[in-house]
Design a protein around this motif. Structure first.
Motif, mmCIF file in Angstrom:
data_model
loop_
_atom_site.group_PDB
_atom_site.id
_atom_site.type_symbol
_atom_site.label_atom_id
_atom_site.label_comp_id
_atom_site.label_asym_id
_atom_site.label_seq_id
_atom_site.Cartn_x
_atom_site.Cartn_y
_atom_site.Cartn_z
ATOM 1 N N LEU A 133 11.598 12.138 -38.034
ATOM 2 C CA LEU A 133 10.609 13.009 -37.402
ATOM 3 C C LEU A 133 10.246 14.090 -38.391
ATOM 4 N N TYR A 134 8.946 14.240 -38.653
ATOM 5 C CA TYR A 134 8.479 15.320 -39.502
ATOM 6 C C TYR A 134 8.475 16.580 -38.643
ATOM 7 N N GLU A 135 9.470 17.429 -38.864
ATOM 8 C CA GLU A 135 9.720 18.543 -37.944
ATOM 9 C C GLU A 135 8.561 19.529 -37.892
ATOM 10 N N LEU A 136 7.911 19.760 -39.038
ATOM 11 C CA LEU A 136 6.878 20.779 -39.061
ATOM 12 C C LEU A 136 5.753 20.461 -38.088
ATOM 13 N N ARG A 137 5.427 19.152 -37.967
ATOM 14 C CA ARG A 137 4.346 18.766 -37.072
ATOM 15 C C ARG A 137 4.829 17.998 -35.858
ATOM 16 N N GLY A 138 6.100 17.716 -35.821
ATOM 17 C CA GLY A 138 6.621 16.940 -34.708
ATOM 18 C C GLY A 138 6.093 15.519 -34.696
ATOM 19 N N GLU A 139 5.855 14.938 -35.912
ATOM 20 C CA GLU A 139 5.284 13.599 -36.005
ATOM 21 C C GLU A 139 6.365 12.580 -36.326
ATOM 22 N N PHE A 140 6.360 11.508 -35.574
ATOM 23 C CA PHE A 140 7.263 10.381 -35.738
ATOM 24 C C PHE A 140 6.743 9.533 -36.912
ATOM 25 N N GLN A 141 7.588 9.224 -37.919
ATOM 26 C CA GLN A 141 7.110 8.486 -39.079
ATOM 27 C C GLN A 141 8.226 7.682 -39.715
ATOM 28 N N LEU A 142 7.788 6.741 -40.569
ATOM 29 C CA LEU A 142 8.717 5.902 -41.323
ATOM 30 C C LEU A 142 8.648 6.313 -42.786
ATOM 31 N N VAL A 143 9.802 6.711 -43.330
ATOM 32 C CA VAL A 143 9.885 7.050 -44.754
ATOM 33 C C VAL A 143 10.206 5.756 -45.506
ATOM 34 N N VAL A 144 9.213 5.254 -46.259
ATOM 35 C CA VAL A 144 9.301 3.921 -46.851
ATOM 36 C C VAL A 144 9.933 3.990 -48.238
ATOM 37 N N ALA A 145 10.908 3.118 -48.464
ATOM 38 C CA ALA A 145 11.529 2.995 -49.785
ATOM 39 C C ALA A 145 10.981 1.805 -50.553
ATOM 40 N N GLU A 146 10.632 0.724 -49.847
ATOM 41 C CA GLU A 146 10.077 -0.474 -50.482
ATOM 42 C C GLU A 146 8.939 -1.003 -49.628
ATOM 43 N N LEU A 147 7.923 -1.546 -50.298
ATOM 44 C CA LEU A 147 6.771 -2.103 -49.590
ATOM 45 C C LEU A 147 6.442 -3.455 -50.209
ATOM 46 N N GLU A 148 6.444 -4.479 -49.401
ATOM 47 C CA GLU A 148 6.173 -5.831 -49.876
ATOM 48 C C GLU A 148 5.021 -6.432 -49.096
ATOM 49 N N GLY A 149 4.184 -7.171 -49.810
ATOM 50 C CA GLY A 149 3.100 -7.873 -49.147
ATOM 51 C C GLY A 149 3.574 -9.189 -48.567
ATOM 52 N N ARG A 150 2.992 -9.585 -47.483
ATOM 53 C CA ARG A 150 3.276 -10.897 -46.916
ATOM 54 C C ARG A 150 2.607 -11.977 -47.768
ATOM 55 N N GLY A 151 3.164 -13.155 -47.773
ATOM 56 C CA GLY A 151 2.583 -14.238 -48.557
ATOM 57 C C GLY A 151 2.771 -13.964 -50.039
ATOM 58 N N GLU A 152 1.683 -13.957 -50.819
ATOM 59 C CA GLU A 152 1.777 -13.760 -52.259
ATOM 60 C C GLU A 152 2.060 -12.312 -52.623
ATOM 61 N N GLY A 153 1.767 -11.378 -51.770
ATOM 62 C CA GLY A 153 2.229 -10.018 -51.932
ATOM 63 C C GLY A 153 1.441 -9.146 -52.879
ATOM 64 N N LEU A 154 1.964 -7.896 -53.017
ATOM 65 C CA LEU A 154 1.293 -6.896 -53.832
ATOM 66 C C LEU A 154 1.306 -7.247 -55.316
ATOM 67 N N TRP A 155 2.384 -7.876 -55.785
ATOM 68 C CA TRP A 155 2.464 -8.230 -57.196
ATOM 69 C C TRP A 155 1.349 -9.208 -57.570
ATOM 70 N N LYS A 156 1.161 -10.210 -56.713
ATOM 71 C CA LYS A 156 0.096 -11.190 -56.980
ATOM 72 C C LYS A 156 -1.272 -10.527 -56.887
ATOM 73 N N LEU A 157 -1.439 -9.616 -55.941
ATOM 74 C CA LEU A 157 -2.711 -8.919 -55.799
ATOM 75 C C LEU A 157 -3.019 -8.108 -57.048
ATOM 76 N N ALA A 158 -2.016 -7.358 -57.550
ATOM 77 C CA ALA A 158 -2.229 -6.561 -58.754
ATOM 78 C C ALA A 158 -2.505 -7.448 -59.960
#
Length: 415
Positions: free
Chosen positions: A128-153
Motif C-alpha cells: 500500500l502506498y501510504e501517502l495516497r492510500g493506493e493499493f499497488q504491486l511493486v514489480v521486480a521482474e516483468l515477462e511477456g507472454r509467448g515470445e515476450g519482451l526480449w523478442k519484441l525488443a
C-alpha cells in the motif's frame, strides 16, 4: 476492526453488521487470536482514534505480512517511464485492475517497454502506498507472454537496422585469408578468450592477438563492448576482429542485442566475426557482423588459416611449380631447335635466291660491259693520253694511238 482475509471459516465468522461496539471488539479479538495462532501479525491494541496515516501503515503492514511475493498475469495498460527511471503501469484483467510500479534498478533490466495491451506476468509484492492510500504491486521482474519482451525488443531493433541497410548481405566484407593480427573483444576472464587463443596458437602460431577487454554481461556491458570495438578500430593494428562470449541465458547475452554494439560493429574499419554463445544462440551482433560463427572457437578457425594445411598446399605448389618449370624448359628447348632449323632453312633459301639474283644482274652487267663488245670482235681506239677516240675528227694524221682489243692492245697510226 481486523478481518481474517485468509480464514477458511467463510463470511459467516465475520462480525455481522449492526452489532454494538462491545460485540465488535470481542469479534475482532477472536479473529486476531486465530491470526496469531496461524502466524499472522498481531492486531494493534485498541485505541480511541486512528489517524489516516495509522490506518494506511497498519494496512500496509498487514498486506505485506500476509501476501508473499507472487506472479500476477494481465494486460499492460498506460505504461509510463518517468525521468527518474521508475516505471508505472496498470495490469488489467477481465473484471479488475492493479496499479504497478517498477523501480529504476529493476526497470533497467527491461529490454524494451511492453506494448499497450500486451499480455505479461509480473513478479512482485503487493503493498500500500501510504501517502495516497493506493493499493499497488511493486514489480521486480516483468515477462511477456509467448515470445515476450526480449523478442519484441529484438524485432524492433532488427527492423530499424534493416531499414538502414546495416544487416544487408551487400555490405558484408570478406575475411582476410592471411591476417597478421587478430583483434578480440571479450571478457579477459572468460572461457571464450581461452578458446580463441588456443585455436589460433594451434592453427597459425605466427599470428598476433590483441585483446580489447570488456564486460560481456550485466548493466553497462553493452557500452563497454561498443567502446572496446572502437578502440581496436582506432588503433589500426588488427586485420580482423572477433567479438563474442560463451553461452548463457537470453538476458546474459543481451549486451550483444544492444544498438550501441550493433552500430560499433557496422562502423568497424576491419571485418568483424561475431561469436556469441552457442550454435543455437542468435543476436543482433550476428546480423550486423561480416561473418557469424556459432562459437568463439569456430570464429578463431574462420579468422586464421590452418598452418598444416598451408604447408601441404605449399608442398603441392612447389611440386607443381617444379613440374611446370621442367615442362616449360623442355618446350622452350624444342621451340628453340625448331626455330634454329627454320632459320637455317630460311637462310639457305634466301641465300640461293640472292645468288640467283646476283647471277642475273651479273649477266645483265656483262651484256652491257664494253668488254663484252670487244669480245665480239670490236676494238676501241685510245689516245696516248688514255682518251677514247670516238669520231674521225679525234684522229690527227700521223698520230699514233692504241687499239684496245678483247685481250690486250696494239699500236696504230692515223694516215
Amino acid at each position: 476492526m481486523t478481518y481474517d482475509l485468509f480464514s477458511s471459516a467463510g463470511a459467516s465468522e465475520r462480525p455481522p453488521r449492526g452489532m454494538n461496539e462491545a460485540r465488535n471488539e470481542d469479534a475482532a479479538r477472536a479473529v486476531a487470536a486465530r491470526q496469531a495462532d496461524a502466524g499472522f501479525p498481531a492486531a494493534r491494541p485498541a485505541r480511541a482514534e486512528w489517524t489516516v496515516a495509522d490506518v494506511n501503515a497498519a494496512a500496509r503492514e498487514l498486506i505485506e505480512g500476509v501476501l508473499p511475493p507472487m506472479w500476477v498475469a494481465g494486460e499492460v495498460s498506460n505504461f509510463t517511464k518517468a525521468r527518474s527511471g521508475h516505471c508505472y503501469f496498470t495490469l488489467r484483467g477481465p473484471d479488475a485492475q492493479l496499479r504497478c510500479v517498477m523501480w529504476r534498478d529493476e526497470a533497467r533490466r527491461l529490454p524494451t517497454a511492453p506494448a499497450e495491451g500486451m499480455e505479461v506476468r509480473a513478479l512482485g509484492r503487493v503493498t500500500l502506498y501510504e501517502l495516497r492510500g493506493e493499493f499497488q504491486l511493486v514489480v521486480a521482474e516483468l515477462e511477456g507472454r509467448g515470445e515476450g519482451l526480449w523478442k519484441l525488443a529484438f524485432d524492433q531493433l532488427r527492423a530499424r537496422l534493416d531499414g538502414e541497410g546495416l544487416t544487408s548481405p551487400l555490405r558484408k566484407r570478406p575475411v582476410p585469408a592471411l591476417p597478421a593480427c587478430v583483434g578480440v573483444v571479450t571478457s579477459p576472464s572468460g572461457a571464450a578468450l581461452h578458446d580463441v587463443i588456443s585455436v589460433i596458437r594451434r592453427r597459425a602460431p605466427w599470428t598476433r592477438i590483441v585483446l580489447s577487454a570488456a564486460r560481456v554481461q550485466g548493466e553497462g556491458a553493452a557500452g563497454e563492448v561498443a567502446r572496446a570495438i572502437r578502440r581496436i578500430g582506432a588503433a589500426g593494428v588488427a586485420d580482423v576482429l572477433i567479438v563474442g562470449r560463451g553461452g548463457g541465458s537470453v538476458e546474459d547475452l543481451w549486451a550483444f542485442n544492444d544498438e550501441a554494439v550493433a552500430r560499433a560493429i557496422a562502423e568497424s574499419p576491419v571485418p568483424v566475426i561475431s561469436a556469441v554463445g552457442h550454435e543455437t544462440d542468435f543476436t543482433i551482433a550476428d546480423l550486423v557482423a561480416d561473418l557469424r560463427a556459432p562459437t568463439p572457437s569456430a570464429a578463431a578457425e574462420a579468422a586464421v588459416p590452418d598452418g598444416a594445411q598451408l604447408r601441404r598446399a605449399a608442398a603441392q605448389l612447389g611440386g607443381r611449380l617444379a613440374r611446370c618449370t621442367r615442362e616449360r624448359l623442355a618446350d622452350a628447348r624444342e621451340r628453340a631447335l625448331e626455330a634454329r632449323l627454320d632459320l637455317h632453312d630460311a637462310g639457305s633459301t634466301l641465300l640461293a635466291a640472292r645468288r640467283e639474283q646476283a647471277a642475273a644482274l651479273a649477266g645483265k652487267l656483262h651484256a652491257l660491259s664494253p668488254l663484252a663488245v670487244l669480245a665480239r670482235g670490236f676494238a676501241v681506239p685510245v689516245s696516248p693520253q688514255g682518251r677514247v677516240l670516238r669520231t674521225a675528227a679525234d684522229f690527227a694524221p700521223g698520230e699514233e694511238f692504241r687499239l684496245r682489243l678483247a685481250e690486250g692492245s696494239v699500236r696504230a697510226r692515223a694516215e
